[in-house]
Every structure is written in structure tokens, then in C-alpha cells.
Design a protein around this motif. Sequence first.
Motif, PDB file in Angstrom:
ATOM      1  N   LEU A  57       0.838  -1.191   0.000  1.00 27.22           N
ATOM      2  CA  LEU A  57       0.000   0.000   0.000  1.00 27.22           C
ATOM      3  C   LEU A  57       0.879   1.250   0.000  1.00 27.22           C
ATOM      4  CD1 LEU A  57      -2.399  -1.062   2.876  1.00 27.22           C
ATOM      5  CD2 LEU A  57      -3.022  -0.888   0.463  1.00 27.22           C
ATOM      6  N   PRO A  58       0.376   2.350  -0.533  1.00 23.35           N
ATOM      7  CA  PRO A  58       1.098   3.611  -0.361  1.00 23.35           C
ATOM      8  C   PRO A  58       1.034   4.043   1.106  1.00 23.35           C
ATOM      9  CG  PRO A  58      -0.944   3.971  -1.571  1.00 23.35           C
ATOM     10  CD  PRO A  58      -0.814   2.496  -1.363  1.00 23.35           C
ATOM     11  N   LYS A  59       2.105   4.672   1.592  1.00 21.55           N
ATOM     12  CA  LYS A  59       2.113   5.101   2.984  1.00 21.55           C
ATOM     13  C   LYS A  59       0.956   6.039   3.309  1.00 21.55           C
ATOM     14  CE  LYS A  59       6.466   6.402   3.427  1.00 21.55           C
ATOM     15  NZ  LYS A  59       7.716   6.870   4.056  1.00 21.55           N
ATOM     16  N   SER A  60       0.489   6.762   2.319  1.00 25.33           N
ATOM     17  CA  SER A  60      -0.609   7.699   2.560  1.00 25.33           C
ATOM     18  C   SER A  60      -1.920   6.988   2.893  1.00 25.33           C
ATOM     19  CB  SER A  60      -0.816   8.609   1.347  1.00 25.33           C
ATOM     20  OG  SER A  60      -1.113   7.842   0.201  1.00 25.33           O
ATOM     21  N   ASP A  61      -2.007   5.687   2.595  1.00 33.70           N
ATOM     22  CA  ASP A  61      -3.213   4.907   2.911  1.00 33.70           C
ATOM     23  C   ASP A  61      -3.186   4.317   4.323  1.00 33.70           C
ATOM     24  OD1 ASP A  61      -4.228   5.431   0.422  1.00 33.70           O
ATOM     25  OD2 ASP A  61      -4.092   3.376  -0.320  1.00 33.70           O
ATOM     26  N   VAL A  62      -2.059   4.438   5.024  1.00 30.97           N
ATOM     27  CA  VAL A  62      -1.893   3.842   6.356  1.00 30.97           C
ATOM     28  C   VAL A  62      -1.757   4.968   7.378  1.00 30.97           C
ATOM     29  CG1 VAL A  62      -0.497   2.275   7.756  1.00 30.97           C
ATOM     30  CG2 VAL A  62      -0.730   1.867   5.291  1.00 30.97           C
ATOM     31  N   THR A  63      -2.719   5.054   8.300  1.00 28.06           N
ATOM     32  CA  THR A  63      -2.741   6.165   9.257  1.00 28.06           C
ATOM     33  C   THR A  63      -2.892   5.643  10.678  1.00 28.06           C
ATOM     34  OG1 THR A  63      -3.844   7.522   7.591  1.00 28.06           O
ATOM     35  CG2 THR A  63      -3.908   8.322   9.852  1.00 28.06           C
ATOM     36  N   LEU A  64      -2.026   6.112  11.560  1.00 22.68           N
ATOM     37  CA  LEU A  64      -2.157   5.834  12.989  1.00 22.68           C
ATOM     38  C   LEU A  64      -3.209   6.789  13.545  1.00 22.68           C
ATOM     39  CD1 LEU A  64      -1.094   4.547  15.658  1.00 22.68           C
ATOM     40  CD2 LEU A  64       0.496   6.459  15.757  1.00 22.68           C
ATOM     41  N   THR A  65      -4.311   6.253  14.052  1.00 21.52           N
ATOM     42  CA  THR A  65      -5.387   7.113  14.542  1.00 21.52           C
ATOM     43  C   THR A  65      -5.527   7.123  16.057  1.00 21.52           C
ATOM     44  OG1 THR A  65      -7.032   5.360  14.299  1.00 21.52           O
ATOM     45  CG2 THR A  65      -6.735   6.857  12.431  1.00 21.52           C
TER      46      THR A  65
END
Length: 96
Positions: A57-65
Amino acid sequence: MAKLPVRLTPGSSSDRIEGWGVDADGRRLLKVRVRARPVEGAANAALVDLLARELSLPKSDVTLTRGGQSRLKMIVIANLDEAALAARIENLRLGD
């Protein structure tokens, strides 16, 4: 959008996804280890990088929430549903 609960162990000898585990409440989570230390967000950044790379996945699709300063974290994966995320994780060689 898929949610992925993670238990992160920083300061490991290698970056790796170990597999599924459960938290104290019996909820399923993904166990991940990274070499980075928990200093100035380095371990969190390493977690996002590792998940993006391993899940293709692109890093922009992975978010620490949630859980920025905790071992237990919530990651949100954009552009994947829960079933597609589970399939990608199951296709990984976990713990190697």
C-alpha cells in the motif's frame, strides 16, 4: 476503510509482523515488532512504513489514529475494506 488494531513492540532486533494475538479483553490484534525506539515518533513511523510495505500500500493509505504513546494502536487503512485487509494479512509470511 479498514481498522487494524496493533500491539507494537519497539526496540526489536528486526522489523516484522509476527501474527495475530489477543489483548487483555480478548480482542484480536496484529502483533508487530520494529527496530526503532519509541523516541520522537520513530517507532510509530516505522510501524506505518512496515505495514505499507508488507501490505503493498502507499504510505498515505496507512494512518495511525489512536495510541500514539501506547503499545496498543489503531491503524486505519484507506481504500481497503476489512475482508481485503484480512486477505492481504493472511497472505503474508508471518513471523519470518
